[in-house]
Design an enzyme around this catalytic site. Structure first.
Site, PDB file in Angstrom:
ATOM      1  CB  THR A 101      -8.184  12.016   9.722  1.00 36.94           C
ATOM      2  OG1 THR A 101      -9.272  11.179  10.152  1.00 36.94           O
ATOM      3  CG2 THR A 101      -8.595  13.477   9.758  1.00 36.94           C
ATOM      4  CB  SER A 140     -21.164  12.669   6.308  1.00 41.02           C
ATOM      5  OG  SER A 140     -22.269  12.271   7.087  1.00 41.02           O
ATOM      6  NE  ARG A 146      -5.702   0.428  -3.045  1.00 34.51           N
ATOM      7  CZ  ARG A 146      -5.168  -0.749  -2.762  1.00 34.51           C
ATOM      8  NH1 ARG A 146      -5.850  -1.860  -2.948  1.00 34.51           N
ATOM      9  NH2 ARG A 146      -3.941  -0.819  -2.251  1.00 34.51           N
ATOM     10  CB  ILE A 147      -7.596   1.400   3.293  1.00 32.37           C
ATOM     11  CG1 ILE A 147      -8.922   0.625   3.354  1.00 32.37           C
ATOM     12  CG2 ILE A 147      -7.235   1.986   4.648  1.00 32.37           C
ATOM     13  CD1 ILE A 147     -10.095   1.452   3.783  1.00 32.37           C
ATOM     14  CG  ASP A 173     -15.803   5.821   6.395  1.00 30.43           C
ATOM     15  OD1 ASP A 173     -15.363   6.371   5.366  1.00 30.43           O
ATOM     16  OD2 ASP A 173     -16.220   4.648   6.409  1.00 30.43           O
ATOM     17  CG  HIS A 175     -19.300   7.278   4.802  1.00 27.51           C
ATOM     18  ND1 HIS A 175     -18.662   6.144   4.357  1.00 27.51           N
ATOM     19  CD2 HIS A 175     -20.184   6.876   5.758  1.00 27.51           C
ATOM     20  CE1 HIS A 175     -19.138   5.092   5.021  1.00 27.51           C
ATOM     21  NE2 HIS A 175     -20.051   5.516   5.872  1.00 27.51           N
ATOM     22  NE  ARG A 208      -3.170   0.277   3.007  1.00 28.25           N
ATOM     23  CZ  ARG A 208      -3.443   0.541   4.279  1.00 28.25           C
ATOM     24  NH1 ARG A 208      -3.336  -0.415   5.183  1.00 28.25           N
ATOM     25  NH2 ARG A 208      -3.790   1.754   4.653  1.00 28.25           N
ATOM     26  CD  GLU A 237     -23.383   9.696  -2.182  1.00 33.26           C
ATOM     27  OE1 GLU A 237     -22.656   9.624  -3.188  1.00 33.26           O
ATOM     28  OE2 GLU A 237     -23.633   8.707  -1.476  1.00 33.26           O
ATOM     29  CD  GLN A 243     -25.673   6.281  -6.053  1.00 36.68           C
ATOM     30  OE1 GLN A 243     -26.489   6.158  -6.974  1.00 36.68           O
ATOM     31  NE2 GLN A 243     -24.570   5.556  -5.984  1.00 36.68           N
ATOM     32  CG  ASN A 296     -14.612   9.826   1.304  1.00 38.38           C
ATOM     33  OD1 ASN A 296     -14.689   9.487   0.116  1.00 38.38           O
ATOM     34  ND2 ASN A 296     -15.097   9.078   2.276  1.00 38.38           N
TER      35      ASN A 296
END
Length: 215
Positions: free
Chosen positions: A144, A139, A94-95, A148, A112, A68, A177, A174, A110
């Protein structure tokens, strides 16, 4: 003349939120330019959306890197080549490593599909229905290290209807969003939104208090 506020959008899939950004830039309601769209998947349909809009695209496949950390370093190099003011995660699956997140601290956002801190992670719509929630939503938050868990800037709420399925609830969320996410990017582009040591502030007030949070 001031340079336009530059966005780099990261995607992994169909890019429906990306399309909302493309549309808002095109109609002038988002005072920014999309400098590039980058995906970790070469077959992501969002890349086609970007090509149709004349936006540069790039692919950085995570499968080509041993770790990663290696992937995130390569991704950051490709992002930085476009000199972004803001990096937008739009269905980027991806994390991200701590080093990547720190590199873009305060300029990585981001969206969520839940009213955080409720329902972090996956399958949020099914979980909201199963929990008997009366309202659900999305949201926008700064990213960070905590999944989430970054500071929430704004939320849009939708009702959970008695006959909702995960798919019908997803469609309603959506739509919310697609309204909210470009709006928040616009606040950053115009300097209305800043991340301070005391959290996100919109027009000088705590962001969640300043925003009506209902769309």
């Amino acid at each position: 003349m001031a340079q336009p506020f530059r966005l780099v959008v990261l995607i992994s899939g169909s890019g429906s939120n990306l399309q909302a950004f493309i549309d808002r830039v095109a109609d002038g309601s988002l005072p920014a330019t999309i400098a590039a769209v980058i995906s970790n998947k070469a077959d992501a349909f969002g890349l086609e959306r970007a090509r149709r809009a004349g936006i540069p695209v790039d692919v950085v496949s995570h499968r080509e890197y041993a770790s990663r950390e290696d992937f995130d370093r390569a991704l950051a190099a490709r992002i930085d080549a476009h000199r972004p003011d803001l990096v937008v995660l739009a269905g980027f699956m991806r994390i991200l490593t701590p080093a990547f997140v720190h590199h873009y601290a305060g300029r990585l956002i981001n969206i969520h599909p839940s009213l955080l801190p409720k329902f972090t992670g996956m399958d949020t719509h099914a979980r909201a229905i199963a929990a008997g929630e009366k309202e659900h939503g999305c949201s926008v938050h700064f990213v960070t290290e905590e999944l989430d868990g970054g500071p929430v800037v704004a939320q849009a709420r939708v009702p959970v209807l008695p006959d909702d399925t995960p798919d019908s609830l997803r469609e309603r969320v959506q739509r919310a969003e697609h309204r909210l996410y470009p709006e928040v990017a616009g606040w950053l582009a115009t300097g209305r939104l800043v991340l301070t040591a005391d959290g996100p502030r919109l027009d000088g007030r705590p962001a969640l208090a300043a925003h009506d949070n209902v769309h």
